[in-house]
Design a protein around this motif. Structure first.
Motif, short mmCIF file in Angstrom:
data_model
loop_
_atom_site.label_atom_id
_atom_site.label_comp_id
_atom_site.label_asym_id
_atom_site.label_seq_id
_atom_site.Cartn_x
_atom_site.Cartn_y
_atom_site.Cartn_z
N TYR A 1 57.06 42.36 11.02
CA TYR A 1 56.23 41.20 11.68
C TYR A 1 57.23 41.04 13.06
CZ TYR A 1 55.78 36.27 12.92
OH TYR A 1 55.63 35.28 13.94
N THR A 2 58.30 41.61 13.03
CA THR A 2 59.24 41.17 14.49
C THR A 2 58.79 42.34 15.31
OG1 THR A 2 60.83 42.68 13.36
CG2 THR A 2 61.09 40.32 13.14
N VAL A 3 58.18 43.49 14.94
CA VAL A 3 57.64 44.51 15.67
C VAL A 3 56.15 44.42 15.96
CG1 VAL A 3 59.61 46.03 15.41
CG2 VAL A 3 57.65 46.15 14.14
N LEU A 4 55.45 43.26 15.57
CA LEU A 4 53.96 42.92 15.57
C LEU A 4 53.18 44.12 15.11
CD1 LEU A 4 54.07 41.68 19.26
CD2 LEU A 4 54.47 40.56 17.25
N ALA A 5 53.61 44.71 13.92
CA ALA A 5 53.03 45.73 13.21
C ALA A 5 52.30 45.10 11.69
CB ALA A 5 53.74 46.95 12.62
N TYR A 6 51.07 44.19 12.40
CA TYR A 6 50.58 43.49 11.46
C TYR A 6 49.89 44.12 10.42
CZ TYR A 6 51.24 40.03 14.88
OH TYR A 6 52.09 39.06 15.86
N THR B 1 42.16 38.13 15.13
CA THR B 1 43.63 38.30 15.38
C THR B 1 44.33 39.06 14.20
OG1 THR B 1 44.58 36.36 14.37
CG2 THR B 1 44.08 36.20 16.81
#
Length: 287
Positions: free
Chosen positions: A242-247, A64
């Motif tokens: 993190y809030t937009v899932l740009a890890y 992940t």
């Protein structure tokens, strides 16, 4: 009698040569240490790449997480963006402002707590009651106290660094041998002489230890405060990613925070070693 100096000259010269040779060897040792340190970092990065590319699942789920190549690609794009440098500058301004204030106030308070019984009786209990409270828990209070988020974040950073610096300084003052002060007094020195010639030089190692710890805690709190109530800064941008899932960008922020913390801590350590270069080092004690 005339031959004795010649006999003693050989061992003496050999001893001088041996002493002179040791610094040369000690100067060569750090290169090996740095090679090991760099190799350990490279090995960790390579292991990260292997585990993420192959989607390995052990106790943690590496499948992940972004790969090293994805993080590097994201880092390259971020470096070309102006907002990255604005965030970097904003975080540095906050940390340096709060830390500088904490260094001055913490050292002065620590000296007063260690030297003045009256000051310790009045302010000692207050500092001990406030010290266990995490600085990040003061965020709601800072929002209420200060009209701007910027002042609140600097205040939280100040609190985070203040207590380690104050405690280390206080302990360093109390640990000073009393014979040093008595010697200055015996020679006719005043309180100012004791402060300048005994207290300040004697507490420097403890002060810089507190500065190093305080800076690390300050970085933790300033990043946390930026995530909660900031509008600019490395912490704010990392949380937004993190809030937009740009890890990959999350890890760009994490790496940036690590580099900033390492650089500033190293600067404090170098400054401390230069200021206290009159102290015997470990390699000198082994001679």
């Amino acid at each position: 009698m005339t031959t004795q100096p010649a006999v003693l000259a050989g061992p003496a010269t050999a001893g001088v040569d041996a002493v002179a040779a040791k610094p040369a060897r000690s100067r060569r040792r750090p290169w090996g240490s740095w090679a090991v340190r760099v190799a350990s970092v490279v090995a960790a990065i390579a292991l990260w790449q292997v585990l993420t590319v192959n989607h390995v699942r052990l106790w943690v789920r590496f499948d992940t997480l972004p790969t090293v190549t994805e993080i590097v690609s994201s880092f390259t794009k971020r470096l070309a963006a102006q907002e990255y440098w604005l965030d970097l500058g904003q975080s540095l301004i906050r940390i340096l402002t709060g830390f500088a204030l904490a260094a001055v106030v913490g050292v002065v308070t620590g000296i007063l707590l260690g030297r003045s019984t009256a000051f310790a009786n009045v302010f000692g209990p207050l500092t001990e009651l406030a010290r266990p409270i995490p600085a990040i828990a003061i965020v709601p209070v800072a929002i209420l106290l200060f009209p701007s988020d910027e002042a609140g974040i600097v205040f939280i950073t100040f609190l985070a660094a203040f207590f380690p610096i104050m405690v280390s300084t206080r302990h360093a003052v109390r640990a000073l041998p009393t014979i040093w002060e008595e010697s200055v007094r015996t020679l006719g020195g005043s309180r100012w002489d004791v402060l300048v010639r005994v207290v300040l030089p004697g507490i420097l190692p403890g002060v810089f230890g507190g500065l190093s710890v305080g800076l690390g805690v300050a970085w933790i709190c300033v990043i946390s405060a930026e995530m909660i109530s900031g509008r600019l800064g490395v912490g704010y941008r990392t949380w937004q990613a993190y809030t937009v899932l740009a890890y990959p960008e999350v890890f760009v922020g994490i790496i940036t925070i690590g580099v900033l913390g390492f650089t500033t801590s190293a600067a404090v350590e170098v400054l401390g070693r230069r200021v206290t270069r009159w102290l015997p080092r470990g390699e000198e004690k082994t001679r």
